[in-house]
Design an enzyme around this catalytic site. Structure first.
Site, PDB file in Angstrom:
ATOM      1  N   TYR A  67       1.013  -1.312   0.116  1.00  0.00           N
ATOM      2  CA  TYR A  67      -0.002   0.155   0.107  1.00  0.00           C
ATOM      3  C   TYR A  67       0.933   1.159  -0.025  1.00  0.00           C
ATOM      4  CZ  TYR A  67      -4.154  -2.626   1.172  1.00  0.00           C
ATOM      5  OH  TYR A  67      -5.194  -3.581   1.244  1.00  0.00           O
ATOM      6  N   PHE A 217     -14.242  -3.515   0.426  1.00  0.00           N
ATOM      7  CA  PHE A 217     -15.084  -2.822  -0.711  1.00  0.00           C
ATOM      8  C   PHE A 217     -16.347  -3.157  -0.366  1.00  0.00           C
ATOM      9  CE2 PHE A 217     -11.478  -4.250  -3.928  1.00  0.00           C
ATOM     10  CZ  PHE A 217     -10.803  -3.049  -3.657  1.00  0.00           C
ATOM     11  N   GLY A 221     -18.490  -1.295  -3.062  1.00  0.00           N
ATOM     12  CA  GLY A 221     -18.880  -2.601  -3.897  1.00  0.00           C
ATOM     13  C   GLY A 221     -18.320  -2.900  -5.025  1.00  0.00           C
TER      14      GLY A 221
END
Length: 301
Positions: A67, A217, A221
């Protein structure tokens, strides 16, 4: 009781965490797939945001050495925030995928390369051992995880890792891992619009085995890493209006209602959104509202 504790707690092995946590990916930009070239969050602002999360009861942070964007590293920011924090925070990281210093994705790490990835996380986070390490797989393309998970189990025995988990897996991978070492959490993409983990039985399997299921998510989504857009689901708008809540809070509440073993790790760089996300643990949906959300969306709002 802190805001993040409103939805209850769960144990990752012997580490008790509030069910509302925080995902650190967005601290580095807007994502990892080439869309993190915007102005990075100010370092002091990032540390302040993390401290605000901790003050509101968040004690479960999700991160990874991969990340990062050109000017920011999630692990470095977490290290900096925790160096001046006075309470315990469980940091969950992941290994398997890798990126070179320029950010280009490399092939999945070999089992013998996982120690190097674990040590990199240790250096970046400034720790002598990692609380939880998830083996991040290639999803359906991964035939077996025995060698990779076995390598992490050896590092656990050596004291570099306290607990092990899995990410982007199928039920058979969980069963395979459990023959090697205990599994404390499973991270998969899951939310109101993306329920593959229900179809495969993975969410229920985790509950049966006492394993935390940690969706990523859950709010975005199908948009995944994309920037937030206006909510168009009429069901979500209807429930949000009834509770004077935001659509994101409804999506998080729906996720948490899936089971006591389901945790949430929404990420944001917006302090107001952080507070709203954490407050979603207070949102109690009725059976009728849950049934409405489980129906196909019949229109847009």
């Amino acid at each position: 009781m802190s805001a993040a504790a409103a939805a209850g707690t769960w144990k990752l092995g012997d580490l008790e965490v509030n069910r509302i946590g925080y995902g650190a990916m967005r601290l580095t930009g807007n994502g990892m797939m080439g869309n993190s070239d915007g102005t990075p969050i100010d370092r002091d602002a990032a540390v302040g945001l993390l401290h605000s999360a901790f003050e509101q009861g968040v004690n479960h942070i999700d991160t990874a050495a991969f990340y990062f964007s050109p000017l920011r590293s999630a692990n470095e920011l977490i290290n900096r925030a925790l160096s001046s924090w006075y309470r315990d925070v469980v940091v969950v990281t992941k290994v398997g995928p890798a990126r070179d210093p320029s950010g280009e994705w490399l092939t999945m790490a070999r089992p013998d390369q996982l120690r190097g990835q674990v040590e990199e996380n240790l250096r970046q986070l400034g720790r002598d051992h990692l609380d939880v390490v998830n083996l991040r797989c290639n999803g359906p393309r991964t035939a077996s995880i025995t060698e990779h998970f076995g390598a992490l189990a050896e590092l656990r025995q050596a004291g570099l890792i306290r607990h092990l988990g899995l990410s982007a897996v199928r039920p058979q991978h969980v069963a395979e891992a459990l023959t090697i070492a205990p599994v404390v959490c499973v991270q998969n993409s899951y939310g109101l619009d993306w329920r593959r983990a229900d179809e495969s039985g993975l969410v229920d399997l985790c509950q049966e085995q006492g394993i935390a299921f940690v969706p990523f998510f859950a709010v975005s989504g199908l948009r995944r890493e994309a920037a937030a857009v206006q909510e168009h689901d009429a069901r979500v708008h209807s429930v949000a209006h009834a509770h004077n809540a935001t659509p994101a809070q409804v999506r998080l509440a729906w996720t948490l209602h899936r089971g006591p073993h389901v945790l949430a790790i929404p990420g944001t760089t917006n302090p107001a959104h952080l507070t709203e996300n954490i407050a979603a643990g207070n949102l109690q949906l009725t059976e009728e509202e849950l049934a409405l959300l489980d129906k196909p969306d019949e229109g847009t709002a």
